[in-house]
Design a protein around this motif. Sequence first.
Motif, short mmCIF file in Angstrom:
data_model
loop_
_atom_site.label_atom_id
_atom_site.label_comp_id
_atom_site.label_asym_id
_atom_site.label_seq_id
_atom_site.Cartn_x
_atom_site.Cartn_y
_atom_site.Cartn_z
N HIS A 194 128.42 108.30 12.35
CA HIS A 194 129.35 107.17 12.46
C HIS A 194 130.43 107.32 11.40
CE1 HIS A 194 126.73 104.80 15.09
NE2 HIS A 194 125.72 105.04 14.28
N THR A 195 131.65 106.96 11.74
CA THR A 195 132.70 106.88 10.72
C THR A 195 132.91 105.42 10.36
OG1 THR A 195 134.47 106.65 12.36
CG2 THR A 195 133.93 108.90 11.63
N LEU A 196 133.31 105.21 9.12
CA LEU A 196 133.77 103.88 8.71
C LEU A 196 134.90 104.11 7.70
CD1 LEU A 196 133.67 100.79 8.67
CD2 LEU A 196 131.76 100.89 7.06
N PHE B 116 124.65 102.10 10.69
CA PHE B 116 124.93 101.61 12.05
C PHE B 116 123.84 102.15 12.99
CE2 PHE B 116 129.82 101.43 11.05
CZ PHE B 116 129.61 100.32 10.25
N THR B 117 124.06 102.08 14.30
CA THR B 117 123.01 102.44 15.28
C THR B 117 122.22 103.70 14.89
OG1 THR B 117 125.00 102.38 16.67
CG2 THR B 117 122.85 102.10 17.76
N GLU C 41 139.05 101.19 9.56
CA GLU C 41 138.15 100.70 10.61
C GLU C 41 137.31 99.50 10.16
OE1 GLU C 41 136.93 104.66 13.10
OE2 GLU C 41 136.09 104.52 11.08
N GLU D 173 137.29 96.31 12.32
CA GLU D 173 136.68 96.48 13.64
C GLU D 173 135.16 96.70 13.53
OE1 GLU D 173 136.56 100.48 16.39
OE2 GLU D 173 138.21 100.16 14.97
N LYS D 174 134.72 97.46 12.49
CA LYS D 174 133.33 97.89 12.45
C LYS D 174 132.46 97.19 11.41
CE LYS D 174 134.02 102.64 14.11
NZ LYS D 174 133.81 104.07 13.75
N MET D 175 133.07 96.60 10.38
CA MET D 175 132.25 96.07 9.29
C MET D 175 132.37 94.58 9.10
SD MET D 175 131.92 97.38 5.33
CE MET D 175 133.28 96.55 4.53
N SER E 245 133.12 108.63 5.50
CA SER E 245 134.22 107.76 5.08
C SER E 245 134.95 108.39 3.90
CB SER E 245 133.69 106.38 4.69
OG SER E 245 134.79 105.52 4.40
N ALA F 143 128.16 103.05 6.91
CA ALA F 143 128.30 103.69 8.23
C ALA F 143 126.99 104.33 8.69
CB ALA F 143 129.40 104.74 8.18
#
Length: 269
Positions: free
Chosen positions: A168-170, A161-162, A174, A177-179, A149, A158
């Motif tokens: 992963h980008t954050l 995440f999985t 984003e 959508e992602k956070m 990031s 980020a």
Amino acid sequence: MKKVIFHVDVNSAFLSWEACYRIHHLGGKQDLRQLVSAVGGDQEKRHGIILAKSIPAKKYHIQTGETVVSAKEKCPDLVLVPPNYDLYNRSSKALIKLLSEYTDKIEQYSIDEAFLDMTGCCQDPITTAYEIKNRVHAELGFTVNIGVSENKLLAKMASDFTKPDHVHTLWKSEMSEKMWHLPVGDLFYVGHASLYKLKKLGFHTIGELAAMDPAILRAHMKSQGILIWQYANGIDESAVISSPPPAKGYGNSLTTPYDVMDCETARQY
Ligand SMILES: [Mg+2]
């Protein structure tokens, strides 16, 4: 120039390092990471504590910080291995050495986590992050997650995440959508006590926090409320502070699942 920060986090560090050691140095056939396994404190003592667990162990809801007794109740076949701090220090140093090839701005955040300021160090951050991740796996044997990031906070979010073995980008663009759909408890810095307050105030997701008037959070939680509101909005100006790796030891932290009120339990943590 746009800032580029990586957060590198070893997956199930203590357990992975033990698994690699057993396979590569002791010629072991079994991979602890594939088993329902955990690194546990003193197993002779009833109050030994789980320090790390494999991904299969997560399916049994075994948690870092819970007692070995309680984990064994959840899964009687749990494979337990003792901690090996010398090994962790060696593994940690090997990781930092590899990361140092990419930038000299490295902040070791804990024994298995580091922030890298990659601003101006790579043409394409994603390609470089994959290269680092794949090199760690190929050369050191364990896997990492890398969060990418423009600041430390979002890079750290980020990397969570999985898992395992992901990039992963954050980016700020984003966050919605992602956070923002994540529960408030997933936000960095929100521990048990803050979570309790935030839930009482009616917050469920990070997005709800982000959309709030910060004055209301300040009224209820003082300066901590402002900090949490800033984090929910991805605001973090802190720099990657490179320091030589500590000579003696490493710090690591975890939030206990319950309030620890006696010295013996505290010492084990
Ligand atoms: Mg980790």
